[in-house]
Enzyme design. Sequence first.
Site: not given
Length: 394
Positions: A180, A239, A382, A91, A10
């Site tokens: 996601h 956010r 993940e 990723r 990642n």
Amino acid sequence: MTTRTVLVINSGSSSIKYQLIDPDAGESLASGIVERIGDVTGSITHKHAGEKTVIDEPVPDHGFGLAEVLRLFEEKGPSLTEANIVAVGHRVVQGGHYFSGPALIDDDVVARIEEFVPLGPLHNPAHLKGIEVGRELLADVPHVAVFDTAFFQDLPEEAARYGLNRKVADTYSIRRYGAHGTSHQFVSGEISKRLGREDLKQIVLHLGNGASVSAVVGGRAVETSMGLTPLEGLVMGGRTGDIDPAAVFHLSRVAGMSIDEIDHLFNRESGMKGLTGQQDMREVWRLVDAGDQNARDAIDVYIHRLLKYVGAYTAVMGGVDAITFTAGIGENDARVRAELCRRLSYLGVRIDAAANDARVSEPITISTPESSVVITVLPTNEELAIARQSVTLL
Ligand code: ADP
């Protein structure tokens, strides 16, 4: 079958996280992180077999960082050759409308990831660096891109399309891509296995620093809260989540803010951070416990948004069989889970308070047997999902 492993990478703008995974056993054999790439003080942390190695040294670029990681694998183990590495899984946050599954990386795939840099300006350039140095340094194994958007590529048109002028939307590739997806797919798949049912109507709440919710019917995503970018949907660490786009016009006209300033405000200085001064939910709760009214209000805004999405997605699916909490807040914040579930009692949701409060790292059902919806806390993984998807292409 002999053991095989996948190196999952990642790559971020100033970091590279990695894990060596046996996709068949579902085990992590080693993991680590290269931090502060391009800074005067960098560091590399490698963990294997209970041993942690930390090297503090400047890491000028991603290539240097990954070369050091490969050296650590040979020095500290496990040797990648002996571990039978069969693929490298990368990723990638934004795959645009090209990828509905993992892709074997070639120059064409690289070009497509590049094409969607404008919609993933922070992530995609960093992934491309990781892919470039990875292909150079590990040239003998296939490299696979696993996209955060892939699980949502086949969203029904009614969920993917905005009410925006069709010509403009299609010319500029404006639609809901989600994010996601790797986590939502992994978690909903695990719940299907746990409950032994393929036909479930599921809601997955991925509540981390970034947060999103999805609706999944029979293994297929039918709705998700992130949109063109990860800004849409839930209130997050930094956010706004959903906000009337006219706030942009207003801030531009009345406050004289530039587009970049508004982008920064909405993506980094809003959400829990902008409402309370604290981005981390643990800190927000500390404020609440100290009697801070803004923090209490912020939690209410957070829960209210979750409640709206659960209600909306239940309506979209015509019911819900399972709701699952995952990621940092979903897995650890019993109070958020309790407050949301209490307000879902109209659906017949009942939770076992003791089970909800228990601190475990295993998947745990927190609903009672009488509950009309199975509520589970399930740690996302993940990296394992990326490793498993990578080997499907071999
Ligand atoms: P991301 O991958 O999006 O960076 P994570 O899924 O790791 O995020 O979640 C990180 C967030 O989880 C933290 O910012 C914090 O708000 C929250 N978190 C972690 N542990 C706890 C906890 N024990 N209680 C409440 N929130 C927590």
